[in-house]
Structures are given as structure tokens and as C-alpha cells.
Design a protein around this motif. Structure first.
Motif, short mmCIF file in Angstrom:
data_model
loop_
_atom_site.label_atom_id
_atom_site.label_comp_id
_atom_site.label_asym_id
_atom_site.label_seq_id
_atom_site.Cartn_x
_atom_site.Cartn_y
_atom_site.Cartn_z
N LEU A 1 0.86 -1.18 0.00
CA LEU A 1 0.00 0.00 0.00
C LEU A 1 0.89 1.23 0.00
N LYS A 2 0.73 2.08 -1.01
CA LYS A 2 1.46 3.34 -1.09
C LYS A 2 0.46 4.46 -0.82
N VAL A 3 0.83 5.39 0.04
CA VAL A 3 -0.03 6.52 0.37
C VAL A 3 0.69 7.79 -0.04
N GLU A 4 -0.02 8.64 -0.76
CA GLU A 4 0.51 9.95 -1.15
C GLU A 4 -0.37 11.01 -0.51
N LEU A 5 0.24 11.97 0.17
CA LEU A 5 -0.50 13.02 0.84
C LEU A 5 -0.05 14.38 0.34
N ASP A 6 -1.01 15.24 0.14
CA ASP A 6 -0.76 16.63 -0.23
C ASP A 6 -1.16 17.44 1.01
N LEU A 7 -0.17 17.86 1.82
CA LEU A 7 -0.44 18.49 3.11
C LEU A 7 0.07 19.92 3.16
N THR A 8 -0.54 20.68 4.06
CA THR A 8 0.03 21.98 4.41
C THR A 8 0.97 21.75 5.59
N ALA A 9 1.87 22.67 5.81
CA ALA A 9 2.81 22.55 6.93
C ALA A 9 2.08 22.45 8.27
N ASP A 10 0.89 23.06 8.36
CA ASP A 10 0.09 23.03 9.59
C ASP A 10 -0.35 21.62 9.97
N HIS A 11 -0.44 20.72 9.00
CA HIS A 11 -0.99 19.39 9.25
C HIS A 11 0.06 18.28 9.35
N ILE A 12 1.31 18.58 9.08
CA ILE A 12 2.35 17.55 9.06
C ILE A 12 2.46 16.84 10.41
N ALA A 13 2.52 17.58 11.50
CA ALA A 13 2.66 16.97 12.82
C ALA A 13 1.48 16.05 13.13
N PHE A 14 0.27 16.49 12.79
CA PHE A 14 -0.91 15.65 13.04
C PHE A 14 -0.82 14.35 12.27
N PHE A 15 -0.51 14.42 10.98
CA PHE A 15 -0.45 13.21 10.17
C PHE A 15 0.73 12.32 10.56
N ASP A 16 1.85 12.92 10.98
CA ASP A 16 2.98 12.11 11.45
C ASP A 16 2.58 11.24 12.63
N GLU A 17 1.68 11.73 13.47
CA GLU A 17 1.23 10.96 14.63
C GLU A 17 0.06 10.05 14.29
N ALA A 18 -0.92 10.56 13.57
CA ALA A 18 -2.15 9.81 13.33
C ALA A 18 -2.02 8.73 12.25
N PHE A 19 -1.25 8.99 11.20
CA PHE A 19 -1.21 8.06 10.08
C PHE A 19 -0.66 6.68 10.43
N PRO A 20 0.42 6.58 11.17
CA PRO A 20 0.90 5.23 11.51
C PRO A 20 -0.15 4.41 12.28
N LYS A 21 -0.91 5.06 13.14
CA LYS A 21 -1.96 4.36 13.88
C LYS A 21 -3.05 3.88 12.93
N GLY A 22 -3.47 4.74 12.02
CA GLY A 22 -4.51 4.36 11.07
C GLY A 22 -4.05 3.27 10.13
N LEU A 23 -2.83 3.37 9.64
CA LEU A 23 -2.32 2.34 8.73
C LEU A 23 -2.13 1.01 9.44
N HIS A 24 -1.79 1.04 10.72
CA HIS A 24 -1.70 -0.20 11.48
C HIS A 24 -3.08 -0.89 11.53
N SER A 25 -4.13 -0.11 11.74
CA SER A 25 -5.48 -0.67 11.75
C SER A 25 -5.85 -1.24 10.39
N VAL A 26 -5.50 -0.55 9.32
CA VAL A 26 -5.77 -1.04 7.96
C VAL A 26 -5.03 -2.37 7.75
N LYS A 27 -3.78 -2.46 8.19
CA LYS A 27 -3.00 -3.68 8.04
C LYS A 27 -3.66 -4.84 8.78
N GLN A 28 -4.10 -4.60 10.01
CA GLN A 28 -4.76 -5.65 10.77
C GLN A 28 -6.03 -6.13 10.10
N LEU A 29 -6.83 -5.22 9.59
CA LEU A 29 -8.07 -5.60 8.91
C LEU A 29 -7.78 -6.38 7.63
N ALA A 30 -6.77 -5.94 6.88
CA ALA A 30 -6.45 -6.57 5.61
C ALA A 30 -5.91 -7.98 5.78
#
Length: 86
Positions: free
Chosen positions: A55-84
């Protein structure tokens, strides 16, 4: 956040374009803060090689959102991996 699905190829890819915010299940008016990221993309692409799916993920982010996605994305992708892998 709510988005449009711009393009979807089943079992291969999905492309979202972000539009605006939702609070208490109600779409909020576009304000100055939302305008900074509205129109950005989030893309998910599956590829298979030798029986292994990636699974490749491409994100188009503003600098304001980088910290949020750095923290939230690994958690979300871990859940996707478990479900898959069930």
C-alpha cells in the motif's frame, strides 16, 4: 473532514480530494483556515508483486498538518494492516 472520491479503481487505487470540515455531523462553512488545505489530495495505491501487496499513500499536506499526520497516520495504517490480514 469531508472529501470527494475523484477516482477509484477497485482493488488498485482511490484518490480523495479534501473539501472541508465536519463538526457534530454537520458540514461547516469554508473559513480561512479550511481554505489553506481545501483541494488537497490523499491517494492510496495497491500494487502486487510476487504474492505480496504493498500500500502506497501519497498526501498533499500543508505545513500546519504535518505533525498531526505524522502521529495519526501510523496508527490508522496499522489498523488497515490488521483488517487486511484477517
Amino acid at each position: 473532514m469531508f472529501s470527494d472520491v475523484v477516482f477509484c479503481t477497485p482493488n488498485h487505487s482511490v484518490y480523495f480530494q479534501h473539501i472541508g470540515e465536519i463538526k457534530n455531523f454537520v458540514a461547516q462553512p469554508i473559513d480561512e483556515a479550511t481554505e489553506r488545505w481545501s483541494g488537497s489530495f490523499e491517494n492510496y495505491i495497491l500494487t502486487e508483486k510476487a504474492g505480496r501487496t504493498t500500500l502506497k499513500v501519497e498526501l498533499d499536506l500543508t505545513a500546519d498538518h504535518i505533525a498531526f499526520f505524522d502521529e495519526a497516520f501510523p496508527k490508522g495504517l496499522h489498523s488497515v494492516k490488521q483488517l487486511a490480514e484477517q
